[in-house]
Write a protein that holds these residues in place. Structure first.
Motif, short mmCIF file in Angstrom:
data_model
loop_
_atom_site.label_atom_id
_atom_site.label_comp_id
_atom_site.label_asym_id
_atom_site.label_seq_id
_atom_site.Cartn_x
_atom_site.Cartn_y
_atom_site.Cartn_z
N LEU A 96 76.56 42.93 -5.15
CA LEU A 96 77.89 42.99 -4.69
C LEU A 96 78.48 41.70 -4.07
O LEU A 96 79.44 41.33 -4.08
CB LEU A 96 77.83 44.02 -3.55
CG LEU A 96 77.43 45.54 -4.08
CD1 LEU A 96 77.40 46.52 -2.85
CD2 LEU A 96 78.78 46.05 -4.91
N LEU A 148 80.93 46.98 0.24
CA LEU A 148 81.80 47.80 -0.50
C LEU A 148 83.27 47.94 0.08
O LEU A 148 84.22 47.65 -0.60
CB LEU A 148 81.32 49.44 -0.56
CG LEU A 148 80.15 49.27 -1.74
CD1 LEU A 148 79.61 50.76 -1.61
CD2 LEU A 148 80.69 49.22 -3.21
N ALA A 179 85.62 50.20 -6.11
CA ALA A 179 84.31 50.72 -6.89
C ALA A 179 84.56 52.13 -7.13
O ALA A 179 84.82 52.72 -6.39
CB ALA A 179 83.16 50.15 -5.95
N ILE A 193 79.26 53.89 -7.78
CA ILE A 193 78.67 52.70 -7.10
C ILE A 193 78.86 52.67 -5.78
O ILE A 193 77.80 52.58 -4.97
CB ILE A 193 79.85 51.65 -7.45
CG1 ILE A 193 79.72 51.41 -9.00
CG2 ILE A 193 79.30 50.42 -6.92
CD1 ILE A 193 78.20 51.30 -9.55
N TRP A 251 77.41 47.50 -13.12
CA TRP A 251 78.69 47.50 -12.85
C TRP A 251 79.38 46.18 -12.55
O TRP A 251 80.30 45.56 -13.19
CB TRP A 251 79.01 48.29 -12.00
CG TRP A 251 80.45 48.44 -11.55
CD1 TRP A 251 81.63 49.38 -12.38
CD2 TRP A 251 81.20 48.15 -10.18
NE1 TRP A 251 82.83 49.00 -11.70
CE2 TRP A 251 82.62 48.25 -10.50
CE3 TRP A 251 80.61 47.17 -9.20
CZ2 TRP A 251 83.41 48.08 -9.30
CZ3 TRP A 251 81.42 46.95 -8.08
CH2 TRP A 251 82.85 47.18 -8.10
#
Length: 128
Positions: free
Chosen positions: A48, A69, A79, A83, A123
Motif C-alpha cells: 500500500l 487505505l 480500494a 482489499i 492488487w
C-alpha cells in the motif's frame, strides 16, 4: 533521481519479500503463526505504501493498514472491499508481534492473513 525510499517498485519488492516469508509457512516448529501473520501484515502495508508513493502521496511511519487505505481514498483511489478487508492485518503488526495476553494464533488465522496479504500485493501490482 529519487532514492529507494521513494521508489514504489522498491517498496513493492520489499512487500513481495515479506509475502514470500509469510508464504514459506512453518518450516520448523519454532516459527510461530504470529510471526507469519506479521510478515503477511508487512507485505500488505509495504504494498500500500508503494501505491501511495506511485501517486506522490506521503504517508506516516505506520503499521495501520486502515490508515493507509484512508490515505489512498483521500487521494482518490478507492480500494475494492476485498482489499479493505485487509485492515484486520493491523492486529498482527503490534498486538501479536511480541509475547502478550492474546490467544495463540492457529493455522486458520495464518491462512486468512496470508490470503489477505496476497490479494493486496496482487492488487497493488496491477495498479502500478
Amino acid at each position: 533521481m529519487p532514492g529507494k525510499g521513494n521508489n514504489p517498485k522498491a517498496w513493492l519488492l520489499r512487500a513481495k519479500g515479506s509475502l514470500a516469508r509469510a508464504n514459506a509457512g512453518r518450516l520448523t516448529p519454532e516459527i510461530l503463526y504470529e510471526d507469519l501473520c506479521f510478515d503477511a501484515q508487512q507485505a500488505a502495508a509495504k504494498a500500500l505504501k508503494a501505491l501511495l508513493l506511485a501517486h506522490h502521496q506521503p504517508f506516516p511511519k505506520t503499521h495501520d493498514i486502515g490508515l493507509l487505505l484512508q490515505r489512498l481514498e483521500a487521494a482518490g483511489m478507492i480500494a475494492p472491499e476485498e482489499i479493505k478487508a485487509a485492515e484486520v492485518l493491523s492486529f498482527y503488526a503490534v498486538v501479536t508481534r511480541y509475547p502478550g495476553d492474546y490467544p495463540d494464533l492457529d493455522e486458520a488465522a495464518y491462512l486468512e492473513a496470508l490470503e489477505l496479504a496476497q490479494r493486496v500485493v496482487a492488487w497493488v501490482e496491477k495498479q502500478l
